[in-house]
Motif scaffolding. Structure first.
Motif, short mmCIF file in Angstrom:
data_model
loop_
_atom_site.label_atom_id
_atom_site.label_comp_id
_atom_site.label_asym_id
_atom_site.label_seq_id
_atom_site.Cartn_x
_atom_site.Cartn_y
_atom_site.Cartn_z
N GLY A 38 5.18 -7.56 -7.20
CA GLY A 38 4.35 -6.84 -6.29
C GLY A 38 4.98 -5.12 -5.98
N HIS A 39 5.19 -4.79 -7.23
CA HIS A 39 5.75 -3.25 -7.33
C HIS A 39 5.43 -2.91 -8.54
CE1 HIS A 39 9.17 -4.04 -9.63
NE2 HIS A 39 9.46 -4.94 -8.58
N ALA A 40 5.07 -1.45 -8.80
CA ALA A 40 4.81 -0.78 -10.06
C ALA A 40 5.52 0.31 -10.01
CB ALA A 40 3.02 -0.73 -9.97
N THR A 41 5.35 0.79 -11.34
CA THR A 41 5.86 2.21 -11.72
C THR A 41 5.15 3.20 -12.45
OG1 THR A 41 8.19 1.03 -12.17
CG2 THR A 41 7.93 3.20 -13.05
N CYS A 42 4.86 4.28 -11.95
CA CYS A 42 3.83 5.22 -12.67
C CYS A 42 4.52 6.36 -13.20
CB CYS A 42 2.91 5.74 -11.69
SG CYS A 42 2.08 4.13 -10.61
N VAL A 43 4.29 6.87 -14.37
CA VAL A 43 4.95 8.09 -14.86
C VAL A 43 3.80 8.67 -15.49
CG1 VAL A 43 6.43 9.10 -16.63
CG2 VAL A 43 6.86 6.92 -15.41
N LEU A 57 -3.93 3.55 -7.61
CA LEU A 57 -4.51 2.32 -8.66
C LEU A 57 -3.48 1.31 -8.62
CD1 LEU A 57 -6.54 1.67 -10.77
CD2 LEU A 57 -5.20 3.16 -12.47
N ALA A 58 -2.23 1.69 -8.65
CA ALA A 58 -1.43 0.48 -8.68
C ALA A 58 -1.37 -0.31 -7.33
CB ALA A 58 0.03 1.16 -9.09
N THR A 59 -1.41 0.13 -6.35
CA THR A 59 -1.59 -0.60 -5.03
C THR A 59 -2.77 -1.32 -5.01
OG1 THR A 59 -2.27 1.35 -3.83
CG2 THR A 59 -0.17 1.19 -3.79
N ALA A 60 -3.82 -0.91 -5.75
CA ALA A 60 -5.01 -1.55 -5.48
C ALA A 60 -4.76 -2.86 -6.46
CB ALA A 60 -6.24 -0.63 -5.85
N LEU A 61 -4.28 -2.67 -7.61
CA LEU A 61 -4.12 -4.01 -8.58
C LEU A 61 -2.97 -4.93 -7.79
CD1 LEU A 61 -4.04 -1.89 -11.99
CD2 LEU A 61 -5.77 -3.13 -11.10
N LEU A 62 -2.24 -4.35 -7.07
CA LEU A 62 -1.27 -5.32 -6.39
C LEU A 62 -1.71 -6.18 -5.28
CD1 LEU A 62 2.00 -2.94 -6.85
CD2 LEU A 62 1.54 -5.17 -8.27
N SER A 63 -2.48 -5.44 -4.77
CA SER A 63 -3.13 -5.95 -3.37
C SER A 63 -4.64 -5.41 -3.14
CB SER A 63 -2.35 -5.58 -2.38
OG SER A 63 -2.90 -6.19 -1.11
N PRO A 64 -5.56 -6.15 -3.89
CA PRO A 64 -6.78 -5.63 -3.82
C PRO A 64 -7.38 -6.04 -2.45
CG PRO A 64 -6.64 -7.30 -5.86
CD PRO A 64 -5.20 -7.42 -4.63
N PRO A 65 -8.45 -4.96 -2.16
CA PRO A 65 -8.78 -4.92 -0.55
C PRO A 65 -9.80 -5.93 -0.08
CG PRO A 65 -9.98 -2.94 -2.03
CD PRO A 65 -8.84 -3.70 -2.82
N ASP A 66 -10.43 -6.59 -1.11
CA ASP A 66 -11.21 -7.45 -0.48
C ASP A 66 -11.69 -8.59 -1.59
OD1 ASP A 66 -13.52 -6.69 -2.48
OD2 ASP A 66 -14.09 -5.26 -1.08
N GLU A 67 -12.41 -9.68 -1.11
CA GLU A 67 -12.62 -10.69 -2.15
C GLU A 67 -13.28 -10.40 -3.49
OE1 GLU A 67 -14.83 -15.36 -1.97
OE2 GLU A 67 -14.63 -14.03 -0.36
N GLY A 112 0.79 -1.11 0.14
CA GLY A 112 -0.11 0.02 0.14
C GLY A 112 0.87 1.10 0.15
N SER A 113 2.13 1.20 0.03
CA SER A 113 2.92 2.37 0.20
C SER A 113 3.11 2.89 -1.27
CB SER A 113 4.26 1.94 0.84
OG SER A 113 4.98 1.08 -0.06
N VAL A 114 3.34 4.17 -1.39
CA VAL A 114 3.61 4.79 -2.47
C VAL A 114 4.89 5.81 -2.23
CG1 VAL A 114 2.74 6.48 -4.32
CG2 VAL A 114 1.37 4.69 -3.43
N ARG A 115 5.79 6.00 -3.04
CA ARG A 115 6.99 6.77 -2.84
C ARG A 115 6.95 7.50 -4.29
NH1 ARG A 115 12.26 3.40 -3.03
NH2 ARG A 115 13.06 5.43 -2.47
N SER A 116 6.87 8.77 -4.37
CA SER A 116 6.82 9.61 -5.51
C SER A 116 8.05 10.60 -5.33
CB SER A 116 5.69 10.56 -5.46
OG SER A 116 5.62 11.35 -4.22
N ALA A 117 8.37 11.20 -6.86
CA ALA A 117 9.21 12.31 -7.07
C ALA A 117 8.99 12.88 -8.23
CB ALA A 117 10.67 11.41 -7.35
N CYS A 118 9.16 14.01 -8.17
CA CYS A 118 8.51 15.12 -9.28
C CYS A 118 9.91 16.00 -9.79
CB CYS A 118 7.48 15.90 -8.74
SG CYS A 118 6.11 15.07 -8.29
N VAL A 119 9.68 16.32 -11.16
CA VAL A 119 10.84 17.21 -11.62
C VAL A 119 10.20 18.23 -12.59
CG1 VAL A 119 12.57 15.43 -11.35
CG2 VAL A 119 11.43 15.77 -13.40
#
Length: 523
Positions: free
Chosen positions: A299-304, A230-240, A32-39
């Motif tokens: 279990g990880h994703a990249t978003c751009v 959205l990425a964390t929900a796809l990697l670890s859905p919250p319910d059945e 559920g964690s998200v690390r971000s960086a912006c330029v």
């Protein structure tokens, strides 16, 4: 993916000549964690920096959210996505929906619908009437924005307005945040940019209109934090129920159609990369580009998120640069592949058209070895039964031919797929001696603009803010061209020049000196 390497690649891309003004990045994890960086900056020339709360257009990543909502609605109600929609799926008005059109087929782009109207044009008309155009070819992939417009229309019929189904079947059940059809009032909002081919420089670009019916296919906005949710929900859905939705989303629904066994799931592209299951979707619209890439096993994703559209400095270049860790420069400006040899002089060619990919010409032999795509040569070689691989002016390609029937096995088919796009045979005749009339050159506008220029040697160059780059067009006649838009036909009406692009609305040109009307030209 290493966040410092990704940020370093992003800084290099923003500093490159004609690179994006700004980029927002996020790494998301199954915990559920998200690390971000912006330029960079939200708008060219401004001092407002991009932050994790800056909103960008998602483009076709919107389809992933729409797919979640469709599957959540269906599976939550105990319905089967493989059950045909039927003519009454969109209300009381009966439509000519073939039995083979199912939500699953639309999600996987195998319903046989054309790509149709480009996003941002009002040419869609009555969305449900497009069901009559569906011509499925087994599980053959053919990308279609219209398919997701239909799914959005179905959701509105089932649930209510777009904001309602988005909230009830995507945002709330999956815990998504900062994803919407429009940024909230007062929010930080990036401006889109394109490369103006005439000036050779970046320019801000704003969509002149957005057809709400096409919203589910490409008009959502998000922040880096929102795309990360959205990425964390796809990697670890919250319910059945959500786990069942994601399992179906990541289940292949099409035949393989690209390198590495690329297939289409029920909302995500899927491939196997060295034994790792990768799911991804990218997007491009109105001066923005985006990428969501998930390593489903790790279990990880990249978003751009980027505020520049066009052929260079894309999210994939950024990821390639970050993976190289030191060789950023080579990934920022990819070297184009060497152009293949043209077909021998006098070769008879058969023509095919695609609303989203233009004109394809293939020599009339089975299997074809040479051809042209929007006037540029391509070379082909058999790879496996029904599949040819090769290279064109823009890179590698894959051509899929349908299985021959009866005595037709020695002739080219009436339809085929090139790089996942459906092409249909047309009555055009290839004639390289035809020349385009320079009287029709100029800039044509309908919110976007398309500019046509004729060089002294007769070559025709088409540039547009739809694509953000210029390309050489194929002259089919004095008033007709073929390029990546498809077929362009020019006419005179009410004292103005007009350009009609296949599957797009008309574009108005400058007034003529004499005025008057004239019928559209035939190719």
């Amino acid at each position: 993916m290493d966040l410092p390497a990704l940020r370093a690649a992003a800084e290099a891309q923003c500093l490159a000549a004609k690179g994006p003004p700004g980029l927002a990045l996020a790494l998301a994890y199954a915990d559920g964690s998200v690390r971000s960086a912006c330029v960079g900056h939200a708008r060219l020339g401004d001092t407002e920096a991009v932050t994790p709360q800056t909103w960008f257009r998602l483009g076709s990543i919107s389809k992933v959210v729409t797919a979640l909502a469709v599957l959540h609605r269906l599976l939550g109600a105990g319905d089967d996505p493989d059950r045909p929609l039927g003519p009454s799926a969109f209300g009381a008005d009966p439509r000519r929906a073939p039995d083979s059109v199912t939500p699953a087929a639309l999600l996987c782009h195998v319903a046989g619908l054309p790509d149709g109207a480009a996003l941002g044009t009002p040419a869609l008309g009555d969305a449900t009437s497009w069901l009559a155009c569906a011509r499925p070819f087994g599980r053959r992939f053919s990308y279609s924005n219209l398919g997701y417009a239909l799914l959005g229309a179905w959701l509105q019929e089932q649930v209510g307005g777009s904001e309602t189904w988005l909230r009830q079947h995507a945002l709330e059940p999956f815990g998504l945040r900062n994803i919407a059809f429009a940024p909230p009032p007062g929010a930080r909002r990036a401006a889109g940019h394109v490369l103006d081919p005439a000036a050779g420089a970046l320019a801000p670009f704003e969509l002149a209109f957005t057809d709400d019916r096409l919203g589910p296919a490409g008009f959502l906005w998000a922040t880096a934090d929102g795309l990360g949710s959205l990425a964390t929900a796809l990697l670890s859905p919250p319910d059945e129920l959500c786990r069942g939705v994601v399992e179906r989303l990541t289940t292949p629904g099409s035949e393989a159609f690209g390198a590495g066994g690329l297939r289409m799931g029920h909302g995500l592209f899927l491939l196997d990369r060295g034994g790792r299951r990768i799911g991804f979707h990218d997007g491009e619209i109105g001066g923005f580009r985006s990428l969501l890439q998930l390593d489903l096993a790790a279990g990880h994703a990249t978003c751009v998120l980027s505020n520049l559209s066009g052929p260079e400095h894309g999210p994939r270049d950024l990821l390639a640069a970050a993976a190289r860790k030191g060789d950023v420069k080579s990934a920022v400006k990819p070297v184009p592949p060497a152009a293949p040899e043209a077909a021998p002089a006098g070769t008879r060619l058969r023509c095919y058209l695609s609303a989203g990919a233009g004109l394809l010409e293939l020599e009339e032999r089975t299997p074809p070895r040479h051809g042209r795509w929007n006037g540029a040569p391509l070379a082909l070689a058999p790879r496996e039964p029904g599949i040819l691989g090769g290279v064109g002016a823009t890179g590698p390609l894959q051509l899929r031919l349908p299985e021959p029937k009866g005595a037709a096995g020695d002739r080219l088919p009436d339809h085929l797929h090139l790089n996942g796009q459906l092409f249909r045979a047309c009555a055009l005749r290839s004639n390289r001696t035809r020349r385009f009339d320079p009287a029709w050159q100029g800039r044509y506008d309908n919110g976007y603009w398309i500019e046509v220029k004729v060089a002294p040697d007769g070559r025709v160059v088409v540039a547009s803010t739809l694509t953000g780059f210029a390309e050489e067009a194929l002259a089919l006649g004095a008033r007709s061209l073929a390029c990546s838009f498809g077929l362009l036909v020019f006419r005179l009406a009410a004292g103005r020049r007009w350009l009609r692009a296949l599957a797009l609305n008309g574009f108005a040109g400058p007034p003529t000196a004499a005025g008057g009307d004239d019928a559209p030209a035939s190719p």
